[in-house]
Design an enzyme around this catalytic site. Structure first.
Site, mmCIF file in Angstrom:
data_model
loop_
_atom_site.group_PDB
_atom_site.id
_atom_site.type_symbol
_atom_site.label_atom_id
_atom_site.label_comp_id
_atom_site.label_asym_id
_atom_site.label_seq_id
_atom_site.Cartn_x
_atom_site.Cartn_y
_atom_site.Cartn_z
ATOM 1 N N HIS A 175 -2.532 2.099 7.718
ATOM 2 C CA HIS A 175 -3.629 3.037 7.469
ATOM 3 C C HIS A 175 -3.902 3.790 8.766
ATOM 4 O O HIS A 175 -4.809 3.442 9.523
ATOM 5 C CB HIS A 175 -4.880 2.308 6.981
ATOM 6 C CG HIS A 175 -4.928 2.201 5.497
ATOM 7 N ND1 HIS A 175 -5.139 3.291 4.684
ATOM 8 C CD2 HIS A 175 -4.743 1.142 4.673
ATOM 9 C CE1 HIS A 175 -5.105 2.912 3.410
ATOM 10 N NE2 HIS A 175 -4.861 1.618 3.372
ATOM 11 N N ASP A 217 -8.442 3.940 4.545
ATOM 12 C CA ASP A 217 -9.129 2.658 4.348
ATOM 13 C C ASP A 217 -10.637 2.844 4.521
ATOM 14 O O ASP A 217 -11.437 2.352 3.710
ATOM 15 C CB ASP A 217 -8.586 1.593 5.329
ATOM 16 C CG ASP A 217 -8.535 2.084 6.781
ATOM 17 O OD1 ASP A 217 -8.638 3.309 7.022
ATOM 18 O OD2 ASP A 217 -8.388 1.238 7.680
ATOM 19 N N TYR A 274 0.947 21.129 -0.559
ATOM 20 C CA TYR A 274 -0.447 21.300 -0.963
ATOM 21 C C TYR A 274 -0.910 22.736 -0.749
ATOM 22 O O TYR A 274 -0.493 23.393 0.195
ATOM 23 C CB TYR A 274 -1.341 20.350 -0.170
ATOM 24 C CG TYR A 274 -1.068 18.887 -0.431
ATOM 25 C CD1 TYR A 274 -0.401 18.489 -1.590
ATOM 26 C CD2 TYR A 274 -1.470 17.919 0.468
ATOM 27 C CE1 TYR A 274 -0.159 17.145 -1.830
ATOM 28 C CE2 TYR A 274 -1.228 16.572 0.238
ATOM 29 C CZ TYR A 274 -0.561 16.196 -0.910
ATOM 30 O OH TYR A 274 -0.328 14.877 -1.139
ATOM 31 N N GLU A 306 -15.990 1.832 13.730
ATOM 32 C CA GLU A 306 -16.583 1.426 12.455
ATOM 33 C C GLU A 306 -18.080 1.745 12.416
ATOM 34 O O GLU A 306 -18.645 1.924 11.333
ATOM 35 C CB GLU A 306 -16.331 -0.071 12.214
ATOM 36 C CG GLU A 306 -14.859 -0.353 11.945
ATOM 37 C CD GLU A 306 -14.545 -1.830 11.781
ATOM 38 O OE1 GLU A 306 -15.254 -2.658 12.403
ATOM 39 O OE2 GLU A 306 -13.598 -2.153 11.039
#
Ligand SMILES: [Zn+2]
Ligand SMILES: [Zn+2]
Length: 404
Positions: free
Chosen positions: A104, A109, A301, A378
Site C-alpha cells: 500500500h 489503506d 483514465y 496516522e
C-alpha cells in the site's frame, strides 16, 4: 438537519484507534487489482450492524454502502479506494506488507479506513440526516479502471448521487493540511506502444538494410517538438518515451525497435489532439525512412475535473471545520491520474488532497506516493474522517445553494 462542525473532528478523534487499527490491518495484507476479497471482508466486518444497505456488482469487489437518512433529501457519494501496488515494501513499520511484491504505497489503506470511520460516525447521526450518503469502496484504482467497472455494474444508479467527494493522502504536503483546485485536478494518462520495423542487416553496410534505430531517435525528438510547437502552452501536455529497446549485438542492425510511453493531458481536447498527432508523427517519420510502425494507443483514465460549485462548498467546509490555515487552493494540477475521474464525468464533485507527511520530516523531502519507502502520518487521518463527514453534511444541508 443540525450542523455539527466542531463535532466531526471530536467524533473522528474518538474513532481514531479504530481508524488506525483498520488501516494497519489493510496495510499488512495488501491486495491488487479488481479483486480484493480480504480487504472488502475487513470493510464489511467493520460496517457490520450499521444501518446500511450494501450494493455489489459482478465485475469487482466494489461495494456501495447506502445510508438512508431519517428524512428525504439529496444524495452525496463519498469514495475510498482499496487496492495496493505490485511492488516490494521497504519500510521499518511493524505492520508492513506481509506479502512479497505488494504494498500500500498510495495510501489506499488509509482511504478505506477513513471512509469506514466516516460511515460509522454518520450512521450514529442518522436521525439528523436528511437525504442519503453513499460510501463507495472501490478496488482497482491503480490502472484497473475499478470505478468504471462499478459504474458499468450500475452501482451508482438508483439512487444516483447529486455530488461526489474523495480524498487522496499525500506525504508531500504538511500533515493535516488540505489542498485542491477547481477544474483539472489530475491529468489523463494514455499509453502508446510502438513497434517500428525496418530491415535487419550487417552494421557495416547500413545501405543494404533499413536501420530503424535512427528513425526511432528522430521520433523521440519529433514528439518533443510536437509538444512545444503544436500544443497551447496554457493547456499543457506531457509526452514521455519511457521505453526504448533495440538490438542484440554491436555489429547487427536490428529489424525492430520498441518504443513505449505516456501521454498526459489536462483537457479532453488536448488529449484527443495529441493522441492523434503522436500517431501521425510516428507513422509519417517511419514512412519517410521506409519503415513501418505498428502503433497502439491504450486509453487510460480521463482528466479528473473538479466541479466549481462542489469545490466552493468543499473549500468553505474545510475552512470552517479546521480553520483557514488548513486549506490551500492548489496552483497547479497533478500530472498523475485517477479513476475517480469516471465518477466525476457523471456526477459533479471534487477530489482533494490531505497532507500526511510523517512526523518529524520535511514534507518536501518525504517519500512520495508509489515510493517503496512511502509512509504516512496516522494522526492526520482523523482530519480526513472529519472532512468526509463535514462535506457530506454541508452538501445535504445546503446543496449547491450556498456554494457558489
Ligand atoms: Zn497510486
Ligand atoms: Zn492513489
Amino acid at each position: 438537519m443540525m450542523r455539527n462542525f466542531e463535532g466531526w473532528l471530536a467524533a473522528a478523534e474518538a474513532m481514531q484507534p479504530q481508524t488506525v487499527a483498520l488501516r494497519r490491518a489493510i496495510h499488512r495484507e495488501p491486495e491488487l487489482g479488481l479483486d480484493t476479497p480480504k480487504t472488502i471482508a475487513k470493510v464489511k466486518q467493520a460496517l457490520h450492524g450499521l444501518p446500511l444497505q450494501w450494493k455489489e456488482g459482478r465485475s469487482s469487489s466494489g461495494l456501495v454502502a447506502v445510508l438512508e437518512g431519517a428524512s428525504p433529501g439529496h444524495t452525496v457519494l463519498l469514495r475510498g479506494d482499496m487496492d495496493a501496488l505490485p511492488m516490494p515494501e521497504d519500510t521499518p513499520l511493524d505492520f508492513r506488507s506481509a506479502l512479497d511484491g505488494a504494498m500500500h504505497a498510495c495510501g489506499h489503506d488509509a482511504h478505506t479506513a477513513m471512509l469506514v470511520s466516516a460511515a460509522k460516525i454518520l450512521c450514529a447521526r442518522r436521525e439528523h440526516i436528511a437525504g442519503r450518503v453513499l460510501f463507495m469502496f472501490q478496488p482497482g484504482e491503480e490502472g484497473h479502471h475499478g470505478a468504471r467497472f462499478m459504474i458499468e455494474d450500475g452501482l451508482l444508479d438508483n439512487p444516483k448521487p447529486d455530488a461526489a467527494f474523495a480524498l487522496h493522502v499525500i506525504p508531500n504536503v504538511a500533515t493535516g493540511h488540505f489542498t485542491g483546485r477547481t477544474g483539472a485536478a489530475l491529468a489523463s494518462d494514455d499509453t502508446f506502444q510502438v513497434v517500428l520495423r525496418g530491415k535487419g542487416g550487417h552494421a557495416s553496410t547500413p545501405s543494404l538494410a533499413v536501420d530503424p534505430i535512427p528513425v526511432a531517435c528522430e521520433i523521440v525528438l519529433a514528439l518533443q517538438s510536437l509538444i512545444t510547437r503544436r500544443v497551447d502552452v496554457f493547456d499543457p501536455v506531457v509526452v514521455t518515451v519511457a521505453e526504448l529497446r533495440a538490438g542484440t549485438a554491436h555489429n547487427v542492425i536490428p529489424e525492430t525497435v520498441y518504443l513505449a510511453g505516456t501521454i498526459r493531458a489536462l483537457s479532453e481536447q488536448a488529449r484527443g489532439f495529441v493522441g492523434e498527432k503522436v500517431r501521425h508523427v510516428i507513422e509519417a517519420i517511419a514512412a519517410a525512412h521506409d519503415c513501418t510502425a505498428e502503433i497502439d494507443i491504450l486509453a487510460g483514465y480521463p482528466v479528473t475535473l473538479n466541479d466549481a460549485r462542489v469545490m466552493a462548498l468543499v473549500g468553505r467546509v474545510i475552512t470552517e471545520t479546521f480553520g483557514p490555515a488548513s486549506w490551500t487552493t492548489a496552483a497547479a494540477p497533478v500530472m498523475g491520474a485517477e479513476d475517480f475521474s469516471y465518477v466525476l464525468q457523471r456526477v459533479p464533485g471534487a477530489m482533494i488532497f490531505l497532507g500526511v507527511c510523517p512526523e518529524g520530516q520535511d514534507h518536501r523531502l518525504a517519500c512520495p506516493c508509489h515510493s517503496n519507502k512511502m509512509m504516512l502520518s496516522e494522526a492526520a487521518l482523523a482530519r480526513g474522517v472529519a472532512a468526509h463527514c463535514a462535506v457530506a453534511e454541508a452538501f445535504l444541508i445546503d446543496g449547491f445553494d450556498h456554494a457558489s
